[in-house]
Design a protein around this motif. Structure first.
Motif, PDB file in Angstrom:
ATOM      1  N   LYS A 188      12.070  40.159  25.659  1.00 60.50           N
ATOM      2  CA  LYS A 188      10.817  40.895  25.431  1.00 60.50           C
ATOM      3  C   LYS A 188       9.847  40.143  24.520  1.00 60.50           C
ATOM      4  CE  LYS A 188      12.733  45.461  26.239  1.00 60.50           C
ATOM      5  NZ  LYS A 188      13.505  46.534  25.620  1.00 60.50           N
ATOM      6  N   SER A 189      10.162  38.905  24.191  1.00 66.40           N
ATOM      7  CA  SER A 189       9.316  38.166  23.237  1.00 66.40           C
ATOM      8  C   SER A 189       8.392  37.193  23.964  1.00 66.40           C
ATOM      9  CB  SER A 189      10.186  37.398  22.253  1.00 66.40           C
ATOM     10  OG  SER A 189      11.014  38.298  21.551  1.00 66.40           O
ATOM     11  N   GLY A 190       7.225  36.973  23.369  1.00 65.47           N
ATOM     12  CA  GLY A 190       6.297  35.980  23.911  1.00 65.47           C
ATOM     13  C   GLY A 190       5.791  36.367  25.282  1.00 65.47           C
ATOM     14  N   GLY A 191       5.851  35.415  26.210  1.00 69.31           N
ATOM     15  CA  GLY A 191       5.401  35.672  27.579  1.00 69.31           C
ATOM     16  C   GLY A 191       3.970  35.229  27.831  1.00 69.31           C
ATOM     17  N   GLU A 192       3.543  35.356  29.080  1.00 73.08           N
ATOM     18  CA  GLU A 192       2.294  34.719  29.519  1.00 73.08           C
ATOM     19  C   GLU A 192       1.019  35.321  28.940  1.00 73.08           C
ATOM     20  OE1 GLU A 192       2.018  36.964  33.865  1.00 73.08           O
ATOM     21  OE2 GLU A 192       3.138  35.086  33.657  1.00 73.08           O
ATOM     22  N   ASN A 193       1.099  36.539  28.394  1.00 73.21           N
ATOM     23  CA  ASN A 193      -0.111  37.147  27.815  1.00 73.21           C
ATOM     24  C   ASN A 193      -0.119  37.090  26.291  1.00 73.21           C
ATOM     25  OD1 ASN A 193      -1.088  37.929  30.371  1.00 73.21           O
ATOM     26  ND2 ASN A 193       0.380  39.623  30.381  1.00 73.21           N
ATOM     27  N   ASN A 194       0.899  36.458  25.722  1.00 73.71           N
ATOM     28  CA  ASN A 194       1.053  36.447  24.268  1.00 73.71           C
ATOM     29  C   ASN A 194       0.237  35.310  23.657  1.00 73.71           C
ATOM     30  OD1 ASN A 194       2.610  35.291  21.776  1.00 73.71           O
ATOM     31  ND2 ASN A 194       3.290  37.407  21.923  1.00 73.71           N
ATOM     32  N   THR A 195      -0.520  35.624  22.603  1.00 77.35           N
ATOM     33  CA  THR A 195      -1.368  34.608  21.956  1.00 77.35           C
ATOM     34  C   THR A 195      -0.794  34.133  20.620  1.00 77.35           C
ATOM     35  OG1 THR A 195      -2.618  36.328  20.808  1.00 77.35           O
ATOM     36  CG2 THR A 195      -3.497  35.590  22.927  1.00 77.35           C
ATOM     37  N   GLN A 196       0.377  34.630  20.256  1.00 80.70           N
ATOM     38  CA  GLN A 196       0.918  34.339  18.930  1.00 80.70           C
ATOM     39  C   GLN A 196       1.741  33.038  18.919  1.00 80.70           C
ATOM     40  OE1 GLN A 196      -0.251  36.182  16.297  1.00 80.70           O
ATOM     41  NE2 GLN A 196      -1.503  36.987  17.961  1.00 80.70           N
ATOM     42  N   PHE A 197       2.376  32.773  17.812  1.00 80.63           N
ATOM     43  CA  PHE A 197       3.080  31.505  17.635  1.00 80.63           C
ATOM     44  C   PHE A 197       4.321  31.344  18.506  1.00 80.63           C
ATOM     45  CE2 PHE A 197       0.675  31.573  13.653  1.00 80.63           C
ATOM     46  CZ  PHE A 197       0.342  30.240  13.489  1.00 80.63           C
ATOM     47  N   THR A 198       5.054  32.423  18.742  1.00 84.34           N
ATOM     48  CA  THR A 198       6.353  32.250  19.389  1.00 84.34           C
ATOM     49  C   THR A 198       6.259  31.433  20.681  1.00 84.34           C
ATOM     50  OG1 THR A 198       8.304  33.317  20.307  1.00 84.34           O
ATOM     51  CG2 THR A 198       6.216  34.483  20.592  1.00 84.34           C
ATOM     52  N   PRO A 199       7.208  30.495  20.880  1.00 79.24           N
ATOM     53  CA  PRO A 199       7.236  29.723  22.124  1.00 79.24           C
ATOM     54  C   PRO A 199       8.021  30.435  23.232  1.00 79.24           C
ATOM     55  CG  PRO A 199       8.930  28.910  20.646  1.00 79.24           C
ATOM     56  CD  PRO A 199       8.202  30.016  19.904  1.00 79.24           C
ATOM     57  N   GLN A 200       8.575  31.594  22.916  1.00 83.00           N
ATOM     58  CA  GLN A 200       9.514  32.238  23.841  1.00 83.00           C
ATOM     59  C   GLN A 200       8.835  32.653  25.147  1.00 83.00           C
ATOM     60  OE1 GLN A 200      10.801  34.512  20.257  1.00 83.00           O
ATOM     61  NE2 GLN A 200      12.729  34.733  21.360  1.00 83.00           N
ATOM     62  N   ASN A 201       9.496  32.298  26.258  1.00 84.18           N
ATOM     63  CA  ASN A 201       9.010  32.637  27.602  1.00 84.18           C
ATOM     64  C   ASN A 201       7.589  32.129  27.865  1.00 84.18           C
ATOM     65  OD1 ASN A 201      11.429  34.196  28.368  1.00 84.18           O
ATOM     66  ND2 ASN A 201      10.753  35.550  26.712  1.00 84.18           N
ATOM     67  N   LYS A 202       7.327  30.931  27.353  1.00 87.94           N
ATOM     68  CA  LYS A 202       6.046  30.250  27.572  1.00 87.94           C
ATOM     69  C   LYS A 202       6.333  28.809  28.005  1.00 87.94           C
ATOM     70  CE  LYS A 202       3.704  32.751  23.790  1.00 87.94           C
ATOM     71  NZ  LYS A 202       3.023  32.595  22.493  1.00 87.94           N
ATOM     72  N   PRO A 203       5.351  28.139  28.607  1.00 85.85           N
ATOM     73  CA  PRO A 203       5.577  26.749  29.051  1.00 85.85           C
ATOM     74  C   PRO A 203       6.069  25.820  27.932  1.00 85.85           C
ATOM     75  CG  PRO A 203       3.502  27.575  29.932  1.00 85.85           C
ATOM     76  CD  PRO A 203       4.012  28.627  28.998  1.00 85.85           C
ATOM     77  N   VAL A 204       5.645  26.077  26.698  1.00 88.35           N
ATOM     78  CA  VAL A 204       6.012  25.185  25.587  1.00 88.35           C
ATOM     79  C   VAL A 204       7.525  25.176  25.334  1.00 88.35           C
ATOM     80  CG1 VAL A 204       5.798  26.847  23.660  1.00 88.35           C
ATOM     81  CG2 VAL A 204       5.227  24.422  23.292  1.00 88.35           C
ATOM     82  N   GLU A 205       8.194  26.214  25.764  1.00 86.26           N
ATOM     83  CA  GLU A 205       9.654  26.289  25.561  1.00 86.26           C
ATOM     84  C   GLU A 205      10.359  25.072  26.192  1.00 86.26           C
ATOM     85  OE1 GLU A 205      13.115  29.412  26.358  1.00 86.26           O
ATOM     86  OE2 GLU A 205      11.204  30.439  26.083  1.00 86.26           O
ATOM     87  N   ALA A 206       9.864  24.629  27.345  1.00 87.12           N
ATOM     88  CA  ALA A 206      10.465  23.473  28.030  1.00 87.12           C
ATOM     89  C   ALA A 206      10.283  22.184  27.214  1.00 87.12           C
ATOM     90  CB  ALA A 206       9.848  23.307  29.417  1.00 87.12           C
ATOM     91  N   ILE A 208      10.047  22.014  23.921  1.00 86.81           N
ATOM     92  CA  ILE A 208      10.957  22.104  22.778  1.00 86.81           C
ATOM     93  C   ILE A 208      12.377  21.759  23.218  1.00 86.81           C
ATOM     94  CG2 ILE A 208      11.957  23.665  21.048  1.00 86.81           C
ATOM     95  CD1 ILE A 208       9.259  25.282  21.316  1.00 86.81           C
ATOM     96  N   LYS A 209      12.799  22.327  24.344  1.00 88.66           N
ATOM     97  CA  LYS A 209      14.148  22.085  24.869  1.00 88.66           C
ATOM     98  C   LYS A 209      14.373  20.592  25.118  1.00 88.66           C
ATOM     99  CE  LYS A 209      17.398  23.524  28.412  1.00 88.66           C
ATOM    100  NZ  LYS A 209      17.747  24.610  29.346  1.00 88.66           N
ATOM    101  N   GLU A 210      13.369  19.958  25.702  1.00 85.25           N
ATOM    102  CA  GLU A 210      13.464  18.527  26.039  1.00 85.25           C
ATOM    103  C   GLU A 210      13.585  17.679  24.769  1.00 85.25           C
ATOM    104  OE1 GLU A 210      10.387  15.341  27.962  1.00 85.25           O
ATOM    105  OE2 GLU A 210      10.144  17.442  28.535  1.00 85.25           O
ATOM    106  N   THR A 211      12.777  18.005  23.757  1.00 85.25           N
ATOM    107  CA  THR A 211      12.813  17.237  22.506  1.00 85.25           C
ATOM    108  C   THR A 211      14.109  17.495  21.740  1.00 85.25           C
ATOM    109  OG1 THR A 211      10.421  17.394  22.383  1.00 85.25           O
ATOM    110  CG2 THR A 211      11.561  16.742  20.365  1.00 85.25           C
ATOM    111  N   TYR A 212      14.503  18.765  21.679  1.00 84.77           N
ATOM    112  CA  TYR A 212      15.712  19.132  20.933  1.00 84.77           C
ATOM    113  C   TYR A 212      16.972  18.619  21.632  1.00 84.77           C
ATOM    114  CZ  TYR A 212      13.291  22.260  17.627  1.00 84.77           C
ATOM    115  OH  TYR A 212      12.511  22.788  16.621  1.00 84.77           O
TER     116      TYR A 212
END
Length: 315
Positions: free
Chosen positions: A291-309, A311-315
């Motif tokens: 239930k966190s983040g997602g495509e309409n979320n404007t806040q910091f969390t990377p959850q369920n957003k393109p940026v998550e990929a 982070i995963k790749e770098t980590y």
């Protein structure tokens, strides 16, 4: 320049919630290859006229309490995730912690006694739970500037109860002046540096924007011969995400996933390969992943957003 050949701290800032956590809440952060989580219990005081920190009360959320922090750490550790204990203070009326000063010597002493109780309590818990890292404060520039002796004494007291590694989370425009880096293990920086004024900054623009900041950060690492740790870093998924990345302004509400992806990628490209850079904690990660983040979320969390990929790749 000393090189520090240790695995990077690939961390998330794990937000305290009203409930306990279980394995299912830890899996999503393991899935992005995170190996560290910052646990953030809270204390608060109403204003500078009553500077006694209230914490560990029944009125607080479970995750903000000692019992909650302990439960979170135990579950994270069981899943192989290391922990930074990072107690925060919150001041009434939304005042920025970095600007807080007291109006009299008596008030300063009251605040110091209260802050010591707060931090030493969580330092003891960090020791008891074998938390790998303890952050002794977050963005408290004026407190440090006015009372440097207190901080040197506090660090000595902390070292008597906690045997793990220590850092302090200095704001991005504060870390150059923090007077006690030589006494800690990591130079901690909340890395909200302005890197681009563009509505949708490109990776190239952000890399360029980082150059001057990186030179200063590297210089401070060199000066104290300590690795740099981004105690917080991250960008919102909004227009102009790289302009004033510290802003959590609700009026900034134009969703821009590309801006978040590009600013984050540039930060990783700038720092993650450097030997003097220890890693960092993405701001911020919520317990309930679905239930966190997602495509309409404007806040910091990377959850369920393109940026998550990214982070995963770098980590």
């Amino acid at each position: 320049m000393t090189t520090y050949k240790t695995p990077k701290i690939n961390g998330v800032s794990f937000v305290a919630s009203r409930d306990s956590i279980s394995v299912e809440h830890v899996k999503p952060l393991v899935n992005i290859n995170a190996n560290y989580a910052a646990i953030m219990p809270f204390g608060f005081f109403r204003d500078v006229n009553s500077p006694t920190i209230i914490y560990n009360t029944k009125r607080q959320w479970f995750g903000e309490s000692k019992q909650g922090a302990k439960q979170y750490i135990e579950v994270l550790h069981a899943q192989g995730v290391k922990v930074m204990m990072k107690p925060h203070i919150w001041i009434g009326r939304g005042n920025f912690t970095g600007h807080v000063t007291m109006t009299s010597e008596e008030k300063w002493q009251q605040f110091e006694a209260s802050y010591s109780r707060f931090i030493l309590d969580f330092a003891e818990l960090a020791e008891q739970t074998n938390a790998e890292l303890l952050c002794i404060g977050t963005e408290l520039e004026k407190f440090i500037e006015h009372r440097p002796e207190y901080w040197h004494e506090l660090i000595n007291k902390i070292k008597k109860v906690y045997k793990g590694k220590l850092t302090y989370a200095a704001n991005w425009d504060e870390f150059k002046r923090t007077p006690f880096w030589s006494e800690l293990d990591y130079i901690g920086v909340d890395a909200y540096f302005p890197v681009s004024d563009a509505q949708t900054p490109t990776v190239e623009e952000c890399l360029e924007g980082w150059k001057a900041h990186k030179a200063v950060i590297s210089e401070v690492s060199d000066k104290f011969d300590k690795p740099i740790l981004f105690t917080e870093f991250g960008y919102r998924s909004v227009d102009y995400s790289g302009k004033e990345p510290w802003k959590s302004d609700r009026n900034m509400n134009s969703v821009n996933m590309k801006a978040q992806v590009n600013t984050t990628k540039a930060l990783f490209d700038t720092f993650w390969q450097e030997d003097w850079f220890a890693g960092g904690f993405i701001w911020k990660w919520f317990r309930n992943h679905e239930k966190s983040g997602g495509e309409n979320n404007t806040q910091f969390t990377p959850q369920n957003k393109p940026v998550e990929a990214i982070i995963k790749e770098t980590y």
